[in-house]
Design an enzyme around this catalytic site. Structure first.
Site, short mmCIF file in Angstrom:
data_model
loop_
_atom_site.label_atom_id
_atom_site.label_comp_id
_atom_site.label_asym_id
_atom_site.label_seq_id
_atom_site.Cartn_x
_atom_site.Cartn_y
_atom_site.Cartn_z
N MET A 1 0.87 -1.18 0.00
CA MET A 1 0.00 0.00 0.00
C MET A 1 0.90 1.23 0.00
SD MET A 1 -2.96 -1.40 -0.06
CE MET A 1 -4.12 -0.12 0.36
N CYS A 2 1.12 1.80 -1.17
CA CYS A 2 2.13 2.84 -1.32
C CYS A 2 1.52 4.14 -1.81
CB CYS A 2 3.20 2.39 -2.31
SG CYS A 2 3.78 0.69 -2.06
N THR A 3 2.29 5.22 -1.64
CA THR A 3 1.90 6.53 -2.13
C THR A 3 3.09 7.15 -2.84
OG1 THR A 3 0.54 6.77 -0.13
CG2 THR A 3 0.85 8.73 -1.49
#
Length: 330
Positions: A4-6
């Site tokens: 779960m990356c940004t």
């Protein structure tokens, strides 16, 4: 494995461009900065492919070198993010296209494209195919963000077999759903501002302010992909501009603070924790990669030099310092 990356792009007041990202997951990747020289043959999980250009990024050697982000000798930056439930891959590549496993695409792009414009043409020559990572035994659903020193930024989402780049007008990407959904959802929060909103009296009752920051009332604070996207766009838009590289990197650290996940605050159904294992920063104009592991918030830099490009012919790994850095003042 769930990532779960940004990610976000940034241009400072001097016109220098950057691409930054968090890498959030539960499985221990064990990645580190790796320099890949020019003219390499990589035995990918969907077959062998070659590279032309040198690049530096976060990766690991798992039967062959795999990268999740990086910057190449022309300043093209790339980052792969999880795209669960939406990524769709072909079972095989047609005869006129090169088959690439999703987890090998970052290396192929950085090794073969000079710019986002160049990649728009090259991407039509490949097909992402359903091939698992050997160590994990699963095919990872990914989408990708690319940016270069001109500021051109685009996203690749393999939702059908025809690959094409999608313009990213806000220079931010998170996880599922598609970028188009995130951009539409952004309109829900289009009234958010950095200013203090005035309060109105009700039935003659004079309301007391709760202080500055009321313009951001309603901004979501959880760690879901839609919420991280909104917060990153807001903070990027309203943050004060920076001029030089050190101040820009410092700002990017603060922007990523808004979506960085500490251990234990985001649990999966099996009780394990997704957390931000590292943050990566790509200086596109200076061709430099900065890595910041969870347990040491000091930026650790590797820059591509002409000597590396002209003389080195084997990959070089750079072990990270994981001990927290503390400066004693007395």
């Amino acid at each position: 494995m769930i990532l779960m990356c940004t990610s976000l792009t940034y241009e400072n007041s001097q016109g220098d461009h950057f691409l930054a990202r968090t890498m959030d997951y539960g499985f221990e990747l064990g990645g580190q900065p790796i320099f890949m020289p020019r003219q390499q043959k990589i035995q990918g999980d969907a077959g062998e492919f070659t590279t032309k250009y040198g690049f530096i990024g976060a990766g690991r050697n798992l039967s062959h070198y795999m990268f999740v982000d990086g910057v190449n000798e022309f300043g093209l930056g790339a980052a792969a993010l999880y795209f669960s439930d939406y990524a769709k891959y072909a079972q095989s590549a047609p005869a006129d296209k090169l088959g690439i496993a999703p987890h090998d695409l970052t290396a192929w792009v950085l090794g073969n494209a000079k710019s986002v414009a160049d990649l728009r043409e090259l991407i039509t020559q490949v097909q992402i195919v359903d091939k698992p990572v050997g160590l994990l035994g699963i095919t990872v659903p990914l989408h990708f963000i690319f940016s270069d020193p001109t500021g051109d930024t685009a996203v690749l989402e393999a939702t059908d077999q025809d690959l094409h780049l999608i313009a990213d007008p806000v220079g931010v990407m998170a996880n599922s759903p598609q970028l188009s959904w995130h951009l539409q959802n952004l309109s829900t929060y289009g009234t958010l501002v950095a200013d203090t909103r005035p309060l109105h009296d009700y039935q003659g009752f004079e309301l007391k302010t709760v202080g500055p920051g009321t313009g951001a009332f309603g901004m979501p604070g959880d760690y879901t992909s839609p919420s991280r996207f909104i917060r990153t766009v807001f903070n990027k838009h309203y943050s004060r501009a920076t001029a030089d590289t050190p101040s820009t990197l410092n700002l990017l650290q603060h922007l990523l603070d808004g979506v960085t996940i500490p251990k234990g605050v985001k649990l999966k159904p099996d009780g394990s924790s997704d957390y931000t294992q590292y943050r990566g920063y790509m200086g596109l104009n200076e061709r430099a990669y900065y890595m910041e592991p969870y347990d040491n918030l000091e930026l650790q830099r590797v820059a591509i030099t002409d000597k590396m490009l002209e003389e080195w012919d084997t990959p070089v790994e750079y072990p990270l310092a994981h001990q927290p850095h503390i400066k004693t003042l007395n």
